[in-house]
Motif scaffolding. Structure first.
Motif, PDB file in Angstrom:
ATOM      1  N   CYS A   4       0.850  -1.189   0.000  1.00 37.95           N
ATOM      2  CA  CYS A   4       0.000   0.000   0.000  1.00 37.95           C
ATOM      3  C   CYS A   4       0.889   1.244   0.000  1.00 37.95           C
ATOM      4  O   CYS A   4       1.508   1.566   1.017  1.00 37.95           O
ATOM      5  CB  CYS A   4      -0.908  -0.015   1.222  1.00 37.95           C
ATOM      6  SG  CYS A   4      -2.010   1.413   1.318  1.00 37.95           S
ATOM      7  N   SER A  26     -11.258  -6.271   6.019  1.00 36.39           N
ATOM      8  CA  SER A  26     -11.705  -5.287   7.019  1.00 36.39           C
ATOM      9  C   SER A  26     -10.782  -5.283   8.235  1.00 36.39           C
ATOM     10  O   SER A  26     -10.487  -4.227   8.789  1.00 36.39           O
ATOM     11  CB  SER A  26     -13.136  -5.600   7.459  1.00 36.39           C
ATOM     12  OG  SER A  26     -14.019  -5.406   6.390  1.00 36.39           O
ATOM     13  N   GLN A  29      -7.702  -3.469   7.195  1.00 39.05           N
ATOM     14  CA  GLN A  29      -7.982  -2.031   7.107  1.00 39.05           C
ATOM     15  C   GLN A  29      -8.024  -1.404   8.494  1.00 39.05           C
ATOM     16  O   GLN A  29      -7.487  -0.328   8.710  1.00 39.05           O
ATOM     17  CB  GLN A  29      -9.309  -1.804   6.385  1.00 39.05           C
ATOM     18  CG  GLN A  29      -9.230  -2.098   4.900  1.00 39.05           C
ATOM     19  CD  GLN A  29     -10.585  -2.043   4.221  1.00 39.05           C
ATOM     20  OE1 GLN A  29     -11.571  -2.591   4.724  1.00 39.05           O
ATOM     21  NE2 GLN A  29     -10.638  -1.390   3.073  1.00 39.05           N
ATOM     22  N   THR A  36      -7.273   1.900   2.451  1.00 40.47           N
ATOM     23  CA  THR A  36      -8.260   2.858   2.966  1.00 40.47           C
ATOM     24  C   THR A  36      -8.186   4.205   2.255  1.00 40.47           C
ATOM     25  O   THR A  36      -8.861   5.142   2.656  1.00 40.47           O
ATOM     26  CB  THR A  36      -8.063   3.090   4.476  1.00 40.47           C
ATOM     27  OG1 THR A  36      -6.730   3.556   4.705  1.00 40.47           O
ATOM     28  CG2 THR A  36      -8.331   1.831   5.269  1.00 40.47           C
ATOM     29  N   SER A  42      -6.110  -3.186  -2.665  1.00 38.38           N
ATOM     30  CA  SER A  42      -7.024  -4.079  -1.942  1.00 38.38           C
ATOM     31  C   SER A  42      -6.925  -5.528  -2.415  1.00 38.38           C
ATOM     32  O   SER A  42      -6.934  -6.450  -1.592  1.00 38.38           O
ATOM     33  CB  SER A  42      -8.462  -3.575  -2.031  1.00 38.38           C
ATOM     34  OG  SER A  42      -8.872  -3.507  -3.373  1.00 38.38           O
TER      35      SER A  42
END
Ligand code: FES
Length: 67
Positions: A4, A26, A29, A36, A42
């Protein structure tokens, strides 16, 4: 390797978080902040969950545990 870019999260951080019990995107995240912002990472972030789940399936199959 950075997974990321937006949040400077590495593959190692994701692997450690999965090893510590994260079981969904989730979870990643919430705990790391991965995926996010722009969301481009993702699929790659989720792939660490998939590879972990496959390993668990292989291990649990050997001891005959149903999930
Ligand atoms: S690269 Fe992960 S949210 Fe943008």
């Amino acid at each position: 390797m950075f997974v990321c870019i937006c949040n400077a999260i590495t593959d190692r951080q994701i692997q450690e978080t999965v090893a510590a019990g994260a079981s969904s995107l989730s979870d990643l995240q919430a705990q790391l902040g991965v995926a996010t912002c722009c969301g481009c990472c993702s699929d790659l972030a989720a792939s660490y969950l998939n590879s972990s789940n496959q390993t668990q399936s292989t291990v649990t199959a050997g001891i005959n545990v149903q999930s």
